[in-house]
Design an enzyme around this catalytic site. Structure first.
Site, PDB file in Angstrom:
ATOM      1  N   HIS A  96       0.952  -1.361   0.050  1.00  0.00           N
ATOM      2  CA  HIS A  96      -0.021  -0.015  -0.125  1.00  0.00           C
ATOM      3  C   HIS A  96       0.767   1.205   0.136  1.00  0.00           C
ATOM      4  CE1 HIS A  96       0.871  -0.282   4.526  1.00  0.00           C
ATOM      5  NE2 HIS A  96       0.692   0.888   4.363  1.00  0.00           N
TER       6      HIS A  96
HETATM    7  C1  UD1 Z   1      -2.395   5.687   5.722  1.00  0.00           C
HETATM    8  C2  UD1 Z   1      -1.169   6.253   6.074  1.00  0.00           C
HETATM    9  C3  UD1 Z   1      -0.144   5.210   6.068  1.00  0.00           C
HETATM   10  C4  UD1 Z   1      -0.295   3.722   6.605  1.00  0.00           C
HETATM   11  C5  UD1 Z   1      -1.700   3.339   6.301  1.00  0.00           C
HETATM   12  C6  UD1 Z   1      -2.105   2.432   7.025  1.00  0.00           C
HETATM   13  C7  UD1 Z   1      -1.022   8.749   6.174  1.00  0.00           C
HETATM   14  C8  UD1 Z   1      -0.350   9.646   5.316  1.00  0.00           C
HETATM   15  N1  UD1 Z   1      -0.894   7.257   5.547  1.00  0.00           N
HETATM   16  O1  UD1 Z   1      -2.125   5.412   4.347  1.00  0.00           O
HETATM   17  O2  UD1 Z   1       1.414   5.906   6.761  1.00  0.00           O
HETATM   18  O3  UD1 Z   1       0.679   3.190   6.488  1.00  0.00           O
HETATM   19  O4  UD1 Z   1      -2.693   4.418   6.591  1.00  0.00           O
HETATM   20  O5  UD1 Z   1      -2.855   1.413   6.406  1.00  0.00           O
HETATM   21  O6  UD1 Z   1      -1.971   8.990   6.783  1.00  0.00           O
HETATM   22  N2  UD1 Z   1      -9.541   4.169   1.623  1.00  0.00           N
HETATM   23  C9  UD1 Z   1     -10.723   3.513   1.704  1.00  0.00           C
HETATM   24  N3  UD1 Z   1     -11.181   3.122   2.891  1.00  0.00           N
HETATM   25  C10 UD1 Z   1     -10.798   3.327   4.073  1.00  0.00           C
HETATM   26  C11 UD1 Z   1      -9.391   4.316   4.168  1.00  0.00           C
HETATM   27  C12 UD1 Z   1      -8.910   4.521   2.717  1.00  0.00           C
HETATM   28  O7  UD1 Z   1     -11.070   3.244   0.536  1.00  0.00           O
HETATM   29  O8  UD1 Z   1     -11.236   2.836   5.176  1.00  0.00           O
HETATM   30  C13 UD1 Z   1      -8.662   4.548   0.372  1.00  0.00           C
HETATM   31  C14 UD1 Z   1      -9.273   5.980  -0.200  1.00  0.00           C
HETATM   32  O9  UD1 Z   1      -9.280   5.867  -1.585  1.00  0.00           O
HETATM   33  C15 UD1 Z   1      -7.839   6.592   0.298  1.00  0.00           C
HETATM   34  C16 UD1 Z   1      -6.904   5.803   0.188  1.00  0.00           C
HETATM   35  O10 UD1 Z   1      -7.647   4.684   0.603  1.00  0.00           O
HETATM   36  O11 UD1 Z   1      -7.896   7.886  -0.661  1.00  0.00           O
HETATM   37  C17 UD1 Z   1      -5.827   6.246   1.088  1.00  0.00           C
HETATM   38  O12 UD1 Z   1      -6.311   6.353   2.491  1.00  0.00           O
HETATM   39  P1  UD1 Z   1      -5.549   7.454   3.347  1.00  0.00           P
HETATM   40  O13 UD1 Z   1      -5.867   7.063   4.884  1.00  0.00           O
HETATM   41  O14 UD1 Z   1      -5.106   8.721   2.959  1.00  0.00           O
HETATM   42  O15 UD1 Z   1      -3.822   6.858   3.242  1.00  0.00           O
HETATM   43  P2  UD1 Z   1      -3.513   5.284   3.480  1.00  0.00           P
HETATM   44  O16 UD1 Z   1      -2.888   5.060   1.994  1.00  0.00           O
HETATM   45  O17 UD1 Z   1      -4.567   4.351   3.944  1.00  0.00           O
HETATM   46  N1  UDP Z   2      -3.217  -5.933   9.050  1.00  0.00           N
HETATM   47  C1  UDP Z   2      -4.517  -6.588   9.105  1.00  0.00           C
HETATM   48  N2  UDP Z   2      -5.171  -7.051   8.075  1.00  0.00           N
HETATM   49  C2  UDP Z   2      -4.673  -6.952   6.664  1.00  0.00           C
HETATM   50  C3  UDP Z   2      -3.307  -6.318   6.760  1.00  0.00           C
HETATM   51  C4  UDP Z   2      -2.592  -5.788   7.760  1.00  0.00           C
HETATM   52  O1  UDP Z   2      -5.152  -6.614  10.367  1.00  0.00           O
HETATM   53  O2  UDP Z   2      -5.366  -7.234   5.707  1.00  0.00           O
HETATM   54  C5  UDP Z   2      -2.742  -5.412  10.161  1.00  0.00           C
HETATM   55  C6  UDP Z   2      -1.143  -5.923  10.376  1.00  0.00           C
HETATM   56  O3  UDP Z   2      -1.485  -7.163  11.247  1.00  0.00           O
HETATM   57  C7  UDP Z   2      -0.526  -4.931  11.253  1.00  0.00           C
HETATM   58  C8  UDP Z   2      -1.509  -3.675  10.758  1.00  0.00           C
HETATM   59  O4  UDP Z   2      -2.543  -4.048  10.089  1.00  0.00           O
HETATM   60  O5  UDP Z   2      -1.115  -4.867  12.720  1.00  0.00           O
HETATM   61  C9  UDP Z   2      -0.675  -2.731   9.886  1.00  0.00           C
HETATM   62  O6  UDP Z   2      -1.260  -1.943   9.423  1.00  0.00           O
HETATM   63  P1  UDP Z   2      -0.765  -1.357   7.747  1.00  0.00           P
HETATM   64  O7  UDP Z   2      -0.025  -2.404   7.026  1.00  0.00           O
HETATM   65  O8  UDP Z   2      -2.143  -0.985   7.022  1.00  0.00           O
HETATM   66  O9  UDP Z   2      -0.001   0.234   8.048  1.00  0.00           O
HETATM   67  P2  UDP Z   2       1.624   0.442   8.413  1.00  0.00           P
HETATM   68  O10 UDP Z   2       2.062  -0.580   9.523  1.00  0.00           O
HETATM   69  O11 UDP Z   2       2.429   0.133   6.814  1.00  0.00           O
HETATM   70  O12 UDP Z   2       1.694   1.636   8.857  1.00  0.00           O
END
Ligand code: UD1
Ligand code: UDP
Length: 376
Positions: free
Chosen positions: A207
């Site tokens: 991601h």
């Molecule tokens: C965010 C964090 C990242 C973290 C990740 C964990 C920031 C800058 N980034 O990234 O550090 O690793 O969360 O998962 O805060 N979306 C959905 N449903 C949701 C949430 C998001 O469809 O419930 C989609 C939307 O299209 C959105 C995109 O995901 O635009 C990105 O979501 P966003 O929260 O901006 O950043 P992440 O890539 O999730």
């Molecule tokens: N995780 C989860 N389901 C998934 C993918 C990840 O429960 O399908 C959990 C994972 O075990 C960890 C957390 O989500 O505890 C990590 O989140 P993510 O990778 O979204 O964010 P990051 O750590 O990169 O910020």
């Protein structure tokens, strides 16, 4: 400090929930008055609700519903919503977690309102300011009043940035507390069966913007993952960020690739526990695979968690090197950590953090011996 002080936890994204649960539990055991503010940065049931259920987190006091948007739009909505709720709740301390936009916004709001803050997972650095998270980490640490570090390298990063050592406490890793708490429930067999997996399999989570936002990067990565799938079936619980782009690049369901919705916490870690290999760009997954002894190939040029390479099962790879690295990892079999496991990743980080916070709320002079290890 007031009678019966209030601690607020600001949470917004999937990894926040996993890190906060042990801290909330431990503060509860100490009788501290507390509440959760959910910013709504993540809002899909499989990115949010399932974690509250799996981790036993209490209902938030409020959900700000900020949702998605560009960095500016999302952060602006977070600032407006958080300022209102912090003024209304009047907390004595606000605790933030990790490096997401909700973390950054909460720190900025509190700094301007003069509300003290604590940052859990302080001091991690990738030294790559092209990552939005790195910017969030630097700003958050520079404005926090209490800094809780998960690994010793964080202490030197904070010292180099001029953070006074007296604010910093090496407490271990609450994400690993959550993993340890879940261990008895982690059973790969039913999840693998549900997904139609028989025999060995790999799990991939992808991601990071640098990997999934541009069609070119997505194509290079997907081609590499498809090559891995010729060696072993690959399950991809797909993060919503990359869903469309990765599908357009060719990551679709097939005989050896299973693209599924994001998995709940217990289901995901169950699958990882039984995996022959994990391919990821997640921060937290690098740590969890280290503790579970599962080989992990991280498709990134750097990591803010180098301890998972020096003391764990993690290796950094480029997309081009991923297939060969996967072949080697699969041939080598179950991984043993590269060195001793990281210090204080023992399931007790939450209680250490809670003791420091409780003492801070009382105005006690924090002693390193009783409250986790303070950076000297
Ligand atoms: C965010 C964090 C990242 C973290 C990740 C964990 C920031 C800058 N980034 O990234 O550090 O690793 O969360 O998962 O805060 N979306 C959905 N449903 C949701 C949430 C998001 O469809 O419930 C989609 C939307 O299209 C959105 C995109 O995901 O635009 C990105 O979501 P966003 O929260 O901006 O950043 P992440 O890539 O999730
Ligand atoms: N995780 C989860 N389901 C998934 C993918 C990840 O429960 O399908 C959990 C994972 O075990 C960890 C957390 O989500 O505890 C990590 O989140 P993510 O990778 O979204 O964010 P990051 O750590 O990169 O910020």
């Amino acid at each position: 400090m007031r009678e019966n002080p209030l601690v607020l936890h600001v949470l917004g994204a999937r990894p926040n929930f996993v890190k906060a649960a042990p801290v909330v539990r431990a503060l509860g055991e100490l009788g501290v008055r507390q509440g959760i503010i959910h910013t709504g940065q993540h809002y899909d049931a499989l990115m949010s609700d399932v974690f509250f259920a799996d981790l036993g987190l209490p209902e938030p006091l409020a959900n700000l519903g900020v949702g998605s948007g560009s960095h500016a739009r999302q952060t602006a909505a977070l600032l407006v919503g958080l300022e209102e709720v912090v003024l209304a709740q009047n907390p004595d301390l606000v605790v933030v977690y990790g490096d997401v936009n909700s973390t950054l916004a909460a720190i900025l709001v509190c700094a301007k309102l003069g509300v003290p803050t604590a940052h859990v997972e302080a001091g991690l650095r990738s030294f790559d300011r092209g990552m939005p998270e790195e910017v969030n980490r630097i700003v958050t640490d520079s404005l926090s009043d209490l800094l809780f570090a998960t690994s010793p390298d964080a202490l030197s990063h904070l010292a180099a940035e001029g953070v006074p050592a007296g604010k910093v406490h090496l407490v271990g890793n609450p994400m690993i507390d959550s993993l340890f708490a879940a261990l008895p429930s982690l059973d790969p067999a039913p999840v693998a069966e549900r997904l139609g997996l028989t025999g060995r399999y790999a799990v991939a989570t992808l991601h990071r913007p640098a990997n999934v936002d541009s069609p070119e990067a997505a194509k290079e990565l997907v081609d590499a993952v498809l090559e891995v799938s010729r060696l072993v079936p690959v399950v991809v619980p797909i993060h919503p960020r990359g869903r469309t782009r990765l599908a357009e690049a060719g990551l679709v369901d097939g005989p050896t690739v299973k693209v599924v919705d994001p998995l709940g916490y217990v289901d995901f870690l169950s699958l990882v526990r039984g995996a022959a290999l994990v391919v990821t760009d997640s921060g937290g997954v690098q740590e969890e695979t280290t503790m579970l002894g599962v080989p992990c190939l991280t498709v990134r040029p750097n990591t803010e968690r180098p301890i998972t390479v020096t003391h764990g099962t993690n290796r950094l790879v480029t997309p081009a090197l991923l297939p060969a690295a996967a072949e080697k990892a699969l041939a080598d079999g179950a991984a043993t950590p590269a060195g001793e496991l990281p210090v204080l990743w023992d399931g007790e980080a939450g209680p250490r953090i809670a003791r420091v916070i409780a003492a801070w709320l009382k105005g006690d002079n924090l002693s390193p011996a009783s409250q986790g290890r303070r950076a000297e």
